[in-house]
Design a protein around this motif. Sequence first.
Motif, mmCIF file in Angstrom:
data_model
loop_
_atom_site.group_PDB
_atom_site.id
_atom_site.type_symbol
_atom_site.label_atom_id
_atom_site.label_comp_id
_atom_site.label_asym_id
_atom_site.label_seq_id
_atom_site.Cartn_x
_atom_site.Cartn_y
_atom_site.Cartn_z
ATOM 1 N N ARG A 12 -1.894 4.906 -20.372
ATOM 2 C CA ARG A 12 -1.558 3.490 -20.489
ATOM 3 C C ARG A 12 -0.623 3.107 -19.356
ATOM 4 N NH1 ARG A 12 -4.370 -0.295 -23.347
ATOM 5 N NH2 ARG A 12 -3.080 -2.141 -23.725
ATOM 6 N N LEU A 13 -1.050 2.121 -18.542
ATOM 7 C CA LEU A 13 -0.236 1.718 -17.412
ATOM 8 C C LEU A 13 1.005 0.971 -17.871
ATOM 9 C CD1 LEU A 13 -2.965 0.371 -14.945
ATOM 10 C CD2 LEU A 13 -1.956 2.646 -15.023
ATOM 11 N N GLY A 14 2.105 1.248 -17.204
ATOM 12 C CA GLY A 14 3.337 0.527 -17.481
ATOM 13 C C GLY A 14 3.529 -0.593 -16.483
ATOM 14 N N SER A 15 4.775 -0.814 -16.096
ATOM 15 C CA SER A 15 5.096 -1.914 -15.196
ATOM 16 C C SER A 15 5.087 -1.494 -13.731
ATOM 17 C CB SER A 15 6.469 -2.493 -15.553
ATOM 18 O OG SER A 15 7.467 -1.484 -15.457
ATOM 19 N N THR A 16 4.886 -0.211 -13.471
ATOM 20 C CA THR A 16 4.855 0.265 -12.085
ATOM 21 C C THR A 16 3.440 0.702 -11.722
ATOM 22 O OG1 THR A 16 5.435 2.521 -12.767
ATOM 23 C CG2 THR A 16 7.250 1.033 -12.198
ATOM 24 N N LYS A 17 3.185 0.726 -10.430
ATOM 25 C CA LYS A 17 1.850 1.112 -9.978
ATOM 26 C C LYS A 17 1.657 2.616 -10.110
ATOM 27 C CE LYS A 17 3.621 0.861 -5.275
ATOM 28 N NZ LYS A 17 3.686 0.020 -4.086
ATOM 29 N N VAL A 18 0.381 3.002 -10.243
ATOM 30 C CA VAL A 18 0.008 4.403 -10.430
ATOM 31 C C VAL A 18 -1.020 4.764 -9.368
ATOM 32 C CG1 VAL A 18 -1.197 6.004 -11.956
ATOM 33 C CG2 VAL A 18 0.521 4.456 -12.893
ATOM 34 N N ARG A 19 -0.862 5.921 -8.755
ATOM 35 C CA ARG A 19 -1.774 6.410 -7.726
ATOM 36 C C ARG A 19 -2.600 7.559 -8.290
ATOM 37 N NH1 ARG A 19 -0.559 5.645 -2.405
ATOM 38 N NH2 ARG A 19 -1.224 7.785 -1.958
ATOM 39 N N VAL A 20 -3.932 7.417 -8.215
ATOM 40 C CA VAL A 20 -4.847 8.455 -8.681
ATOM 41 C C VAL A 20 -5.589 9.000 -7.460
ATOM 42 C CG1 VAL A 20 -6.850 8.965 -10.126
ATOM 43 C CG2 VAL A 20 -5.118 7.344 -10.928
ATOM 44 N N PHE A 43 0.831 -1.187 0.000
ATOM 45 C CA PHE A 43 0.000 0.000 0.000
ATOM 46 C C PHE A 43 0.874 1.248 0.000
ATOM 47 C CE2 PHE A 43 -3.065 -3.080 1.270
ATOM 48 C CZ PHE A 43 -4.270 -2.597 0.810
ATOM 49 N N GLY A 44 2.115 1.073 -0.402
ATOM 50 C CA GLY A 44 3.062 2.188 -0.387
ATOM 51 C C GLY A 44 2.865 3.133 -1.546
ATOM 52 N N TRP A 45 3.839 4.021 -1.717
ATOM 53 C CA TRP A 45 3.724 5.055 -2.731
ATOM 54 C C TRP A 45 3.997 4.504 -4.121
ATOM 55 C CZ3 TRP A 45 1.704 9.633 -1.595
ATOM 56 C CH2 TRP A 45 1.666 9.989 -0.243
ATOM 57 N N GLY A 46 3.346 5.076 -5.106
ATOM 58 C CA GLY A 46 3.614 4.774 -6.499
ATOM 59 C C GLY A 46 3.713 6.080 -7.263
ATOM 60 N N HIS A 47 3.648 5.979 -8.575
ATOM 61 C CA HIS A 47 3.685 7.179 -9.416
ATOM 62 C C HIS A 47 2.365 7.920 -9.290
ATOM 63 C CE1 HIS A 47 4.193 9.814 -12.801
ATOM 64 N NE2 HIS A 47 3.195 9.239 -13.453
ATOM 65 N N ASN A 48 2.392 9.178 -8.849
ATOM 66 C CA ASN A 48 1.173 9.969 -8.699
ATOM 67 C C ASN A 48 0.710 10.485 -10.055
ATOM 68 O OD1 ASN A 48 0.834 9.911 -5.819
ATOM 69 N ND2 ASN A 48 2.657 11.181 -5.673
ATOM 70 N N LEU A 49 -0.600 10.396 -10.283
ATOM 71 C CA LEU A 49 -1.147 10.803 -11.579
ATOM 72 C C LEU A 49 -2.449 11.556 -11.369
ATOM 73 C CD1 LEU A 49 -1.147 10.580 -14.727
ATOM 74 C CD2 LEU A 49 -2.481 8.479 -14.436
ATOM 75 N N LYS A 50 -2.523 12.772 -11.878
ATOM 76 C CA LYS A 50 -3.780 13.508 -11.945
ATOM 77 C C LYS A 50 -4.415 13.162 -13.277
ATOM 78 C CE LYS A 50 -6.821 16.590 -10.542
ATOM 79 N NZ LYS A 50 -7.668 16.330 -9.364
ATOM 80 N N ARG A 58 -5.040 4.817 1.319
ATOM 81 C CA ARG A 58 -5.488 5.801 2.303
ATOM 82 C C ARG A 58 -6.007 7.068 1.648
ATOM 83 N NH1 ARG A 58 -0.969 7.945 6.250
ATOM 84 N NH2 ARG A 58 -0.332 8.850 4.255
ATOM 85 N N ASP A 59 -5.335 7.543 0.594
ATOM 86 C CA ASP A 59 -5.743 8.792 -0.051
ATOM 87 C C ASP A 59 -5.714 8.707 -1.566
ATOM 88 O OD1 ASP A 59 -3.057 8.593 -0.419
ATOM 89 O OD2 ASP A 59 -2.525 10.510 0.505
ATOM 90 N N ALA A 60 -5.658 7.486 -2.103
ATOM 91 C CA ALA A 60 -5.586 7.336 -3.558
ATOM 92 C C ALA A 60 -6.046 5.942 -3.968
ATOM 93 C CB ALA A 60 -4.153 7.580 -4.042
ATOM 94 N N LEU A 61 -6.465 5.831 -5.225
ATOM 95 C CA LEU A 61 -6.679 4.538 -5.857
ATOM 96 C C LEU A 61 -5.370 4.138 -6.528
ATOM 97 C CD1 LEU A 61 -10.154 5.186 -7.516
ATOM 98 C CD2 LEU A 61 -9.707 3.789 -5.489
ATOM 99 N N ILE A 62 -4.945 2.915 -6.290
ATOM 100 C CA ILE A 62 -3.659 2.443 -6.806
ATOM 101 C C ILE A 62 -3.931 1.394 -7.883
ATOM 102 C CG2 ILE A 62 -1.455 1.380 -6.217
ATOM 103 C CD1 ILE A 62 -2.001 2.335 -3.310
ATOM 104 N N PHE A 63 -3.407 1.623 -9.079
ATOM 105 C CA PHE A 63 -3.610 0.731 -10.216
ATOM 106 C C PHE A 63 -2.280 0.050 -10.552
ATOM 107 C CE2 PHE A 63 -6.731 4.058 -10.476
ATOM 108 C CZ PHE A 63 -7.894 3.452 -10.935
#
Length: 473
Positions: free
Chosen positions: A27-35, A14-21, A127-132
């Motif tokens: 297109r998702l890559g190989s790392t998680k994205v936080r919206v 549930f840690g940090w990933g790439h933040n995205l507005k 906690r404060d984002a959706l993680i994909f």
Amino acid sequence: MLARIKGALARLGFGWGHNLKLGEAYRLGSTKVRVPLDGVPIEITLGLNDRRLHLYRENRLDRDGKPVWLESFILVDPRTHMRRIAGFLRLSPKSWLALGSGDEVQKAIFDYPEAIDEQHMVLIYGRDALIFRNLSDAGTAIAPVIDNVGLSRIGRLRRLRDIIGGRVEVLPRDDALRLIEEVNRLMRSEAYRSTDERGLPGGLLALPRSMTPVVVADLHAQADNLLTVLAQNAFLDALEEGCAALVILGDAVHCELDGQLHQMEGSMLLMDLIFRLKLRFPSQVFYIRGNHDSFSEELAKDGIPQGLLWAKELSLKRGPSYLKAMQEFYDLLPYIVVSPDFIACHAAPPTSKVNRQMLIEIHQHPGLILELTSNRLRRPNRPLGYSRRDVRRLRRSLHLDPATPLIVGHTPIDHEATVWLNVDGIDNHHVLFSARPESVGVFVRVSGKMIPLIYPVDALSALINALAETLGD
């Protein structure tokens, strides 16, 4: 598969990933994205446009018809959502969804094509984002949803108001008597029930596969719970089209809420509503008898004689003729419903041998009536309760597949939930309790599979009555 998913989740955390507005397709890559959790609907595209899903913030309607936004999200197929009976997945805070064709329920709900991997992507509610996180070589894309298809339910409420004939309120005495007498006339030749030796409909309701079942249980005087079900999904559309059957597994009466066990007006209101629906859809609305569908002096909860109070209230408010008509309604009810896809009764399978003819001629078998309406799972303090063996025997007796779901009400497992799956470790044996004030559970067939759906309860009685006032009723 579950172990592989857990391994993927362990790597994700549930840690940090790439933040995205999210402002456009990504297109998702190989790392998680936080919206960020800003409530904007999101379209998820699995593969190269192989399946598109929409993720919406869930809401309930207040008494003014305004949405009250909840913390949870629902994931739907926009091709079917609110257009035909369909399922959905719910994403709650601090939970996750593993999307992919390896999940049989998801395959039924979303009709995944072959291009969708068994483990396609993971969606985490942080906690404060959706993680994909994409897990598939075929890829995953996310984008903001432009079209909020199906979010408005006001149109359905207007149709529901017309179907029930106006306001949601207890009927006047004479109108109520006319209504129940007309319903009893219909019940004497109710659809899908073989007649017994008396020439009356027997205790078995046999739904054809052509009817999509919508099953609720133990509404216990909660009219808004039933109205919420009718206003959700495409249940109302399917009833109007003649391709769905609403099945109520008994105990619509006698409020279970603390401090309200003695109140009977809500029971009267809900039975009036069910009778209106039965009159409008005589071959599609069915009521299976439960233990509370009685005036018995033995029917009591926490020392309150609800059976006797129910009889007293009906006699006082509507007269002895109405009381007699309600008893006739109870006597005309089926005790079990069977289809190629499921079996359901109010309380329990029989603990002794049974066959289809016995269920039809159930008036000859009072012990069978008692078990179907009142028995519970076997426990050390309940040695006469039913067990896994009895569930298996009932399926065999009715010549159904060993995996056919058996759905009962009567015995909620805890004080919060509304659906319990595979109860007591018995595969495909589920308990449903639809009277929670905050949420209502329902079982429905989607793509040949009986699945549970849970909806937040809307304040629909007040909303429908407000619509009636606006239109001059």
